[in-house]
Design an enzyme around this catalytic site. Structure first.
Site, mmCIF file in Angstrom:
data_model
loop_
_atom_site.group_PDB
_atom_site.id
_atom_site.type_symbol
_atom_site.label_atom_id
_atom_site.label_comp_id
_atom_site.label_asym_id
_atom_site.label_seq_id
_atom_site.Cartn_x
_atom_site.Cartn_y
_atom_site.Cartn_z
ATOM 1 N N HIS A 18 5.796 -29.356 4.743
ATOM 2 C CA HIS A 18 5.441 -28.166 3.950
ATOM 3 C C HIS A 18 4.390 -28.607 2.946
ATOM 4 C CE1 HIS A 18 9.081 -26.000 5.393
ATOM 5 N NE2 HIS A 18 9.536 -27.238 5.510
ATOM 6 N N HIS A 196 12.932 -23.441 11.485
ATOM 7 C CA HIS A 196 13.974 -24.307 10.957
ATOM 8 C C HIS A 196 15.309 -23.759 11.464
ATOM 9 C CE1 HIS A 196 10.842 -25.612 8.281
ATOM 10 N NE2 HIS A 196 11.639 -26.348 7.534
ATOM 11 N N GLU A 199 19.659 -26.930 10.025
ATOM 12 C CA GLU A 199 19.517 -27.833 8.872
ATOM 13 C C GLU A 199 20.809 -27.724 8.054
ATOM 14 O OE1 GLU A 199 16.449 -26.708 6.086
ATOM 15 O OE2 GLU A 199 16.471 -28.654 5.061
ATOM 16 N N ASP A 277 8.941 -33.597 5.693
ATOM 17 C CA ASP A 277 9.394 -32.305 5.154
ATOM 18 C C ASP A 277 8.698 -31.973 3.832
ATOM 19 O OD1 ASP A 277 10.793 -29.959 5.385
ATOM 20 O OD2 ASP A 277 12.776 -30.796 4.973
ATOM 21 N N ASP A 278 9.227 -32.470 2.718
ATOM 22 C CA ASP A 278 8.652 -32.222 1.388
ATOM 23 C C ASP A 278 8.590 -33.562 0.659
ATOM 24 O OD1 ASP A 278 8.766 -29.091 1.217
ATOM 25 O OD2 ASP A 278 10.712 -29.715 2.013
HETATM 26 N N1 HPA Z 1 14.166 -26.303 4.484
HETATM 27 C C1 HPA Z 1 13.989 -24.986 4.447
HETATM 28 N N2 HPA Z 1 12.960 -24.438 3.843
HETATM 29 C C2 HPA Z 1 12.069 -25.212 3.234
HETATM 30 C C3 HPA Z 1 12.212 -26.583 3.236
HETATM 31 C C4 HPA Z 1 13.308 -27.151 3.889
HETATM 32 O O1 HPA Z 1 13.524 -28.383 3.915
HETATM 33 N N3 HPA Z 1 11.156 -27.077 2.570
HETATM 34 C C5 HPA Z 1 10.405 -26.048 2.172
HETATM 35 N N4 HPA Z 1 10.962 -24.897 2.579
HETATM 36 ZN ZN ZN Z 2 11.170 -28.051 6.420
#
Ligand code: HPA
Ligand code: ZN
Length: 338
Positions: A18, A196, A199, A277-278
């Site tokens: 992201h 996604h 998770e 991811d982030d």
């Molecule tokens: N999961 C879901 N949404 C998100 C994430 C994540 O890890 N990072 C940014 N938006």
């Molecule tokens: Zn993500």
């Protein structure tokens, strides 16, 4: 050659990233000053101290607040460029990155402002560093379907810059099928669908992402392991999984990194990949994810090479470019005498 050195030099792609999650505290504070935005943090140390998460929602609250400093097109450019430069030094040849336009439009920043800054940085990276890219627009699943349709309408005006659509944000209680209609329209408009799933949500959400949204790749997918028939299906179809070990650790999807299912995924024959991811929020970019998970679960050199190969196979680049990536990995391995 030790495994960390191998990870550093292997050609790879990153497929789950992201762009707003690459905002480092230093840049957050600098942009807050540049744009006159008030943040509840006075220093980099205070920003970092807020990065203590018990779950996905804890993180999202901090993530949406952090991105409030992104106002002008050049902010999005600077953010994206900083990420691309960093991963260029980590062997990354190609990226497929997410952006969250609804999170910007909601606070009065135009779709085109975010898109313009991100795409110019991607174009510069292609020209100056030979890095290729695809951009995936995510729908925010905590917002209603109509808001997703609004974003899709904007995306349709910029098909040359947006390759796919994704689904992110708060997963629990928000199954993929809530977005079946918007994904159907997105597919009809030519956007490649990903989402996604699994998770925090159950394996059933992975199944409906595949069946109802018709996704071509599953982001995370950790909880798919609760359904052996689903795993067998994804092995059979070679459905790519973009896994993010440090994210799962920091958002407490797993108690410790040695619990991460990446090795199990490879042993099952899944097309699993490693991503960040982030990275600013979860304490590591793509190679840190490879290195830390490799150490924690005991990946050997062959498994690490497999993951790098999977990153090309699981990407949306044309087959001949995938082959070039695989050849580059073989060259690298032969050269390094792994
Ligand atoms: N999961 C879901 N949404 C998100 C994430 C994540 O890890 N990072 C940014 N938006
Ligand atoms: Zn993500």
């Amino acid at each position: 050659m030790n495994l960390d050195a191998l990870i550093d030099i292997l050609p790879k792609t990153e497929l789950h990233l992201h762009i707003e999650g690459t905002l480092e505290p230093e840049m957050m504070l600098a942009l807050a000053t540049r744009n006159g935005i008030e943040l509840p943090y006075a220093s980099v140390a205070e920003v970092r101290a807020a990065y203590e998460f018990n779950n996905l929602q804890d993180f999202l609250d901090v993530y949406y607040q952090g991105m409030s400093v992104l106002i002008e097109e050049r902010d999005f450019y600077d953010l994206t460029w900083a990420y691309l430069e960093k991963v260029h030094g980590q062997g990354v040849r190609h990226v497929e990155i997410f952006f969250d336009p609804q999170a910007h439009m909601e606070r009065g920043v135009a779709f085109e402002t975010a898109l313009g800054g991100i795409t110019s940085a991607l174009e510069t990276a292609h020209k100056e560093m030979g890095m290729s890219s695809k951009l995936i627009m995510c729908f925010l699943r905590h917002l209603p379907e109509e808001a997703a349709f609004e974003a899709l309408k904007c995306a349709c005006k910029h098909k040359e810059h947006i390759f796919g659509v994704g689904l992110d944000s708060s997963e629990a209680g928000r199954p993929p099928e809530l977005f079946s209609r918007v994904f159907a329209e997105a597919r009809a408009q030519g956007f490649v669908p990903v989402a996604h799933a699994g998770e925090e949500g159950p394996a059933a959400y992975v199944t409906t992402a595949l069946d109802d949204l018709k996704v071509q790749r599953v982001d995370h997918g950790n909880r798919a392991f609760e359904d052996p028939a689903l795993i067998a299906r994804m092995v059979r179809d070679q459905t790519p999984l973009t896994m993010c070990p440090l994210s799962n650790l920091r958002l407490r999807g797993i108690e410790s990194l040695d619990q991460h299912p990446i090795k199990k995924a490879l042993q099952a024959g899944l097309l699993a990949t490693v991503n960040s991811d982030d990275p600013s929020y979860f304490g590591g970019y793509v190679n840190d994810n490879y290195k830390q998970v490799a150490k924690a679960v005991g990946l050997d050199a062959n498994e690490i090479v497999q993951l790098a190969k999977n990153s090309f196979v699981a990407s949306f680049i044309p087959d001949d470019d995938k082959q070039k990536g695989l050849d580059a990995i073989d060259n690298c391995v032969n050269h390094a005498k792994v």
